[in-house]
Design a protein around this motif. Structure first.
Motif, PDB file in Angstrom:
ATOM      1  N   PHE A 114       2.433  -3.884  -2.115  1.00  0.00           N
ATOM      2  CA  PHE A 114       3.531  -3.979  -3.065  1.00  0.00           C
ATOM      3  C   PHE A 114       4.355  -5.243  -2.866  1.00  0.00           C
ATOM      4  CE2 PHE A 114       2.652   0.550  -2.457  1.00  0.00           C
ATOM      5  CZ  PHE A 114       2.405   0.930  -3.761  1.00  0.00           C
ATOM      6  N   ALA A 115       3.961  -6.081  -1.912  1.00  0.00           N
ATOM      7  CA  ALA A 115       4.715  -7.299  -1.613  1.00  0.00           C
ATOM      8  C   ALA A 115       3.761  -8.488  -1.500  1.00  0.00           C
ATOM      9  CB  ALA A 115       5.507  -7.126  -0.316  1.00  0.00           C
ATOM     10  N   LYS A 116       4.281  -9.661  -1.781  1.00  0.00           N
ATOM     11  CA  LYS A 116       3.491 -10.894  -1.789  1.00  0.00           C
ATOM     12  C   LYS A 116       2.824 -11.159  -0.428  1.00  0.00           C
ATOM     13  CE  LYS A 116       4.121 -15.828  -2.647  1.00  0.00           C
ATOM     14  NZ  LYS A 116       5.099 -16.857  -3.030  1.00  0.00           N
ATOM     15  N   ASP A 117       3.584 -11.038   0.649  1.00  0.00           N
ATOM     16  CA  ASP A 117       3.039 -11.348   1.972  1.00  0.00           C
ATOM     17  C   ASP A 117       1.900 -10.421   2.360  1.00  0.00           C
ATOM     18  OD1 ASP A 117       4.838 -13.419   2.206  1.00  0.00           O
ATOM     19  OD2 ASP A 117       6.281 -12.269   3.383  1.00  0.00           O
ATOM     20  N   THR A 118       2.056  -9.133   2.102  1.00  0.00           N
ATOM     21  CA  THR A 118       0.986  -8.203   2.452  1.00  0.00           C
ATOM     22  C   THR A 118      -0.227  -8.410   1.547  1.00  0.00           C
ATOM     23  OG1 THR A 118       2.051  -6.491   1.111  1.00  0.00           O
ATOM     24  CG2 THR A 118       2.469  -6.442   3.486  1.00  0.00           C
ATOM     25  N   GLY A 119       0.015  -8.771   0.314  1.00  0.00           N
ATOM     26  CA  GLY A 119      -1.092  -9.082  -0.592  1.00  0.00           C
ATOM     27  C   GLY A 119      -1.903 -10.263  -0.095  1.00  0.00           C
ATOM     28  N   HIS A 120      -1.211 -11.294   0.384  1.00  0.00           N
ATOM     29  CA  HIS A 120      -1.915 -12.461   0.927  1.00  0.00           C
ATOM     30  C   HIS A 120      -2.685 -12.097   2.191  1.00  0.00           C
ATOM     31  CE1 HIS A 120      -0.571 -15.465  -1.890  1.00  0.00           C
ATOM     32  NE2 HIS A 120       0.698 -15.113  -1.717  1.00  0.00           N
ATOM     33  N   THR A 160       6.733   0.626 -14.296  1.00  0.00           N
ATOM     34  CA  THR A 160       6.766   2.091 -14.278  1.00  0.00           C
ATOM     35  C   THR A 160       5.636   2.644 -13.419  1.00  0.00           C
ATOM     36  OG1 THR A 160       7.682   2.068 -16.510  1.00  0.00           O
ATOM     37  CG2 THR A 160       6.781   4.157 -15.739  1.00  0.00           C
ATOM     38  N   ILE A 161       4.457   2.055 -13.555  1.00  0.00           N
ATOM     39  CA  ILE A 161       3.312   2.466 -12.740  1.00  0.00           C
ATOM     40  C   ILE A 161       3.582   2.143 -11.272  1.00  0.00           C
ATOM     41  CG2 ILE A 161       0.892   1.940 -12.236  1.00  0.00           C
ATOM     42  CD1 ILE A 161       0.478   1.704 -15.286  1.00  0.00           C
ATOM     43  N   ALA A 162       4.129   0.966 -11.017  1.00  0.00           N
ATOM     44  CA  ALA A 162       4.453   0.574  -9.638  1.00  0.00           C
ATOM     45  C   ALA A 162       5.431   1.560  -9.018  1.00  0.00           C
ATOM     46  CB  ALA A 162       5.028  -0.839  -9.619  1.00  0.00           C
ATOM     47  N   THR A 163       6.444   1.958  -9.767  1.00  0.00           N
ATOM     48  CA  THR A 163       7.443   2.896  -9.266  1.00  0.00           C
ATOM     49  C   THR A 163       6.813   4.228  -8.890  1.00  0.00           C
ATOM     50  OG1 THR A 163       9.165   1.835 -10.582  1.00  0.00           O
ATOM     51  CG2 THR A 163       9.612   4.071  -9.821  1.00  0.00           C
ATOM     52  N   SER A 164       5.880   4.713  -9.716  1.00  0.00           N
ATOM     53  CA  SER A 164       5.247   6.005  -9.413  1.00  0.00           C
ATOM     54  C   SER A 164       4.381   5.906  -8.157  1.00  0.00           C
ATOM     55  CB  SER A 164       4.433   6.516 -10.604  1.00  0.00           C
ATOM     56  OG  SER A 164       3.295   5.727 -10.826  1.00  0.00           O
TER      57      SER A 164
END
Length: 177
Positions: free
Chosen positions: A72-78, A133-137
């Motif tokens: 859900f965050a840029k750093d973890t995605g990288h 909305t999908i991210a929040t769920s």
């Protein structure tokens, strides 16, 4: 000197406007993603989704997926991208895993200009969360600043783990299979 600076500023504004016009249209407009969780990312919850990858292909969660990697965050995605980039092209498929990344906070022009072209160079699919909305769920009950690894059996959450690095990610993925 003042005229040169004003001219450069005007060119910069025009260039930014052109970039926005060219790359500001949502390339996923009309693509309908969906996520359903019976009780957030908690043990016992049932999850289903249809998300689009970086190539615009729809992916629906099925019983063959045993491990979900969520960021859900840029750093973890990288971090996950770097780890998967060092693996074979079929690593996720072989290990019955799927990678889901939340890019919903990213402005469309940035997503289209930088993120998607970069993701399209990867040999694996990244299921993209484009809707807040999908991210929040999916964030309900999740620790959003780490890598979330969800173990599934027939789309039911058996275990949720939060990890910090590639070594732990590898151990989780390979342990589950």
């Amino acid at each position: 000197m003042k005229k040169i600076l004003l001219g450069a500023l005007a060119l910069l504004v025009v260039a930014a406007g052109v970039l926005f016009l060219l790359k500001g249209k949502d390339t996923y407009e009309g693509h309908t993603s969906s996520v359903s969780l019976s009780d957030g990312l908690n043990v016992g919850s049932t999850i289903s989704y249809t998300l689009f990858d970086q190539f615009g292909k729809a992916h629906t969660l099925d019983d063959s997926i045993h491990t979900l990697i969520l960021v859900f965050a840029k750093d973890t995605g990288h971090a996950v991208k770097a780890f998967l980039g060092a693996q074979s092209a079929d690593y996720l498929t072989t290990h019955h895993a799927a990678f889901v990344a939340d890019i919903s906070p990213m402005p469309v022009v940035i997503r289209n200009t930088f993120a998607l072209p970069d993701l399209k160079t990867q040999p694996y699919s990244v299921n993209l969360i484009l809707d807040e909305t999908i991210a929040t769920s999916l964030k309900k009950g999740a620790k959003v600043d780490g890598i979330t690894v969800v173990t599934l059996k027939n789309k039911q959450v058996e275990k949720v783990a939060y990890i910090e690095n590639a070594e732990a990610l590898k151990a989780m993925i390979e342990k589950e299979n």
